[in-house]
Design an enzyme around this catalytic site. Structure first.
Site, PDB file in Angstrom:
ATOM      1  CE  LYS A 190      -0.644 -31.367 -17.987  1.00  0.00           C
ATOM      2  NZ  LYS A 190      -0.276 -29.948 -17.671  1.00  0.00           N
ATOM      3  CE  LYS A 228      -2.685 -22.812 -19.773  1.00  0.00           C
ATOM      4  NZ  LYS A 228      -1.368 -23.389 -19.508  1.00  0.00           N
ATOM      5  CB  THR A 266      -1.036 -26.358 -17.052  1.00  0.00           C
ATOM      6  OG1 THR A 266      -0.693 -25.157 -17.751  1.00  0.00           O
ATOM      7  CG2 THR A 266      -2.546 -26.441 -16.920  1.00  0.00           C
TER       8      THR A 266
END
Length: 287
Positions: free
Chosen positions: A238, A170, A95
């Site tokens: 993150k 995502k 990701t």
């Protein structure tokens, strides 16, 4: 097929084992060699560098921690691009940022490679059971060529669009993950403070409108004191920061995501290496 996989962490291990079970030959690399031992025991083959992995593979997957790790693994002198052959399919499952995904696709095309961004959702359970949701960005023909392999590791496989769109999908997914984990935590804190039986509360939430993947999968872990990472808290932080940066570029406001980012920032100061379910530790009842 000859498949390479770089990154044998919690998610990578489950994916690699499913590729091996499907009959593929898998060559692996990890910065910490000891973490590759479980997949080596199941038949994977070790390579000394990402370059060496790509040299031995028709398809190379990477699944590392942060965008800076992706850049190192792909662009260094011992990276994936240095070892791949023309026509190879190269797939980043990390990701990461949509911009980096676009840059890798452009550079890869100039070198004669087929590059996809392909982040996943489903956590350690989905990786182990081969039931991941897989979101792919890149050219349609490359996606279709890769689809049979993706079916060995995932259940829902979606072509999100051009390069970087897998990462955007995502981000939209993980905004929802953060929201449901936080609401699960607050529901548990309230129930515990009120003196409710937690198993009864869990059964009610699962059967009613409060149900979610987080309730089904994370709440039982909290109830047994299991805070091991299926999805690291620091990695969700993150992801939320990537989502907020992308939102700023698109000139949209995401106030709930900003709140989630602040909570996971606080959590990650002491519990970043635990699973996202550790968010309950921000409340005294679960410390």
């Amino acid at each position: 097929m000859h498949i390479g996989f770089i990154g044998t962490g919690v998610m990578g291990t489950g994916i690699i084992n499913n590729l091996l079970q499907a009959g593929h030959q898998v060559t692996v690399y990890n910065r910490t060699p000891a973490k590759a031992e479980p997949v080596l025991a199941h038949g994977a083959v070790w390579a000394e560098t990402p370059k060496a992995v790509a040299q031995q593979s028709q398809i190379t997957f990477t699944m590392v921690g942060y965008p800076r790790d992706v850049e190192e693994v792909w662009l260094s002198k011992n990276g994936v691009f240095a070892g791949a052959s023309r026509g190879d399919i190269l797939v980043d499952m990390t990701t990461s940022t949509p911009k980096l995904a676009e840059q890798l696709a452009q550079k890869g095309e100039s070198l004669g490679f087929q590059v996809l961004d392909s982040p996943v959702s489903g956590g350690d359970i989905g990786a182990k059971n081969g039931t991941l949701s897989i979101m792919v960005g890149g050219k349609t023909a490359t996606f279709e060529a890769l689809r049979p392999v993706l079916k060995d590791i995932g259940q829902q496989i979606v072509h999100a669009g051009s390069a970087g769109k897998g990462q955007h999908m995502k981000m939209s997914n993980n905004i929802g993950v953060a929201a449901t984990v936080i609401t699960m935590a607050e529901s548990m804190v309230y129930a515990k403070a009120a003196g409710l039986d937690m198993t009864s509360a869990y059964n009610v939430w699962c059967a009613g409108a409060a149900g979610s993947w987080s309730v089904d999968n994370y709440m039982p872990r909290v109830m047994t004191g299991d805070y091991a990472a299926g999805f690291y808290a620091k990695h969700l932080l993150k992801d939320l920061r990537i989502a907020l940066d992308s939102a700023a570029e698109m000139h949209i406001e995401l106030p709930g995501t900003k709140l989630a980012e602040s909570l996971f920032e606080k959590l990650s100061q002491d519990h970043g290496d635990e699973g996202v379910q550790a968010i309950v530790k921000l409340w005294q009842q679960f410390q």
